[in-house]
Design an enzyme around this catalytic site. Structure first.
Site, mmCIF file in Angstrom:
data_model
loop_
_atom_site.group_PDB
_atom_site.id
_atom_site.type_symbol
_atom_site.label_atom_id
_atom_site.label_comp_id
_atom_site.label_asym_id
_atom_site.label_seq_id
_atom_site.Cartn_x
_atom_site.Cartn_y
_atom_site.Cartn_z
ATOM 1 N N LYS A 223 -75.803 24.771 36.426
ATOM 2 C CA LYS A 223 -76.590 25.601 35.507
ATOM 3 C C LYS A 223 -75.985 25.574 34.100
ATOM 4 O O LYS A 223 -74.783 25.378 33.911
ATOM 5 C CB LYS A 223 -76.674 27.037 36.019
ATOM 6 C CG LYS A 223 -77.523 27.196 37.282
ATOM 7 C CD LYS A 223 -78.997 27.018 36.996
ATOM 8 C CE LYS A 223 -79.869 27.093 38.240
ATOM 9 N NZ LYS A 223 -80.029 28.463 38.745
ATOM 10 N N ARG A 258 -76.909 27.041 47.348
ATOM 11 C CA ARG A 258 -77.838 25.952 47.027
ATOM 12 C C ARG A 258 -77.196 25.076 45.952
ATOM 13 O O ARG A 258 -76.988 25.529 44.820
ATOM 14 C CB ARG A 258 -79.169 26.530 46.542
ATOM 15 C CG ARG A 258 -80.233 25.494 46.203
ATOM 16 C CD ARG A 258 -81.516 26.185 45.745
ATOM 17 N NE ARG A 258 -82.582 25.235 45.463
ATOM 18 C CZ ARG A 258 -82.776 24.636 44.298
ATOM 19 N NH1 ARG A 258 -81.968 24.907 43.263
ATOM 20 N NH2 ARG A 258 -83.764 23.776 44.129
#
Length: 282
Positions: A223, A258
């Site tokens: 991210k 994840r």
């Protein structure tokens, strides 16, 4: 803690589980276009499984900040052949990453077990019924806004309290709609309608977010907030910080992770669990 998925149960009482990301899109922020063909996608899924992924999450629509919506027919064309092919050779858990009920319906019919919905089942009024009737496992994610707008100055008075209240509302609403609560898990949606400090505050208080007794799924892999901390835009420099977060959050009790790069994250989970005296056999 067990997650009920299409009549099966994933035991999350002791062992953390990795969900491997399989994007079959041309425009994903991390690996767009690499696995668009069915055979390429299948090869990558095999690699993720060999490295220890127990869930494969197949996505046909990018949800990166600023991304545009993909027509349901196109999303189905991208994902369903991959799910069908993977199901023919693997009996593990397959997830469809979609907020559209029509896509979920086709994916579940092709062999998917889990619906991973970035809208928390708010984006399509038919989604709750699809999940209820199928008995699928459901990932209820939080997102402020839509992928196209979510990073336009997201604002919260108390991000931890607001997400906790959101998950409590979703649990009550979905249970009232007939979903088996044991099929639900919750995802704080790091980077989805959150600023840098919001992401960090959520990571500090993950133990306060999900309703008591329900699993939390964490998706922080590669991210952009990691790049901001590192002062780098290079995606390949975000993998080891992702592993660090996986290890830290497993110690906090997060059991579902994840990620793009499976093996080091699985190894991090097993090392932390050894320190916590979790039996190797699970």
């Amino acid at each position: 803690m067990k997650w009920r998925i299409k009549g099966r149960e994933l035991d999350l009482a002791r062992r953390g589980v990795v969900m491997g990301i399989l994007n079959v899109t041309p425009d994903s922020f991390s690996d767009g276009g690499r696995h668009a063909a069915v055979e390429e996608a299948l090869e990558h899924a095999r690699k993720l499984i060999a490295e220890g992924a127990e869930i494969i999450d197949v996505g046909g629509e990018s949800s990166r900040p600023g991304s545009a919506e993909v027509p349901a027919a196109e999303e189905i064309a991208r994902t369903v052949p991959v799910i069908r092919a993977l199901r023919r050779e693997w009996d593990g858990f397959i997830s469809i990453d979609t907020w559209k009920a029509s896509v979920a319906t086709e994916a579940l019919a092709a062999g998917a077990d889990i619906v991973n919905d970035i809208s928390g089942l708010t984006g399509d009024p038919a989604m709750a019924g699809v999940c209820r009737e199928s008995g699928a496992g459901v990932v209820v994610m939080h997102m402020q806004g839509t992928p196209g707008t979510m990073q336009f100055a997201p604002r919260y008075d108390d991000v931890v309290a607001e997400l906790r209240a959101y998950f409590a509302e979703r649990l009550a609403t979905l249970t009232a709609a007939g979903l088996d609560p044991a099929t639900l898990c919750f995802d704080p949606g790091i980077g989805f309608g959150k600023g840098h400090e919001h992401n960090l505050e959520l990571l500090r208080h993950l133990d306060r977010l999900a309703p008591e007794g329900f699993p939390l799924l964490l998706g922080i892999s590669r991210k952009s907030f990691i790049g901001r901390i590192l002062g780098s835009d290079r995606l390949d420099e975000r993998d080891w910080p992702t592993v660090a977060i996986t290890a830290h959050t497993r110690e906090m009790g997060v059991m579902l992770h994840r990620v793009h790069d499976v093996r080091p994250n699985v190894e991090a989970l097993r090392m932390v669990e050894a320190i916590l005296r979790v039996p190797v056999s699970g």
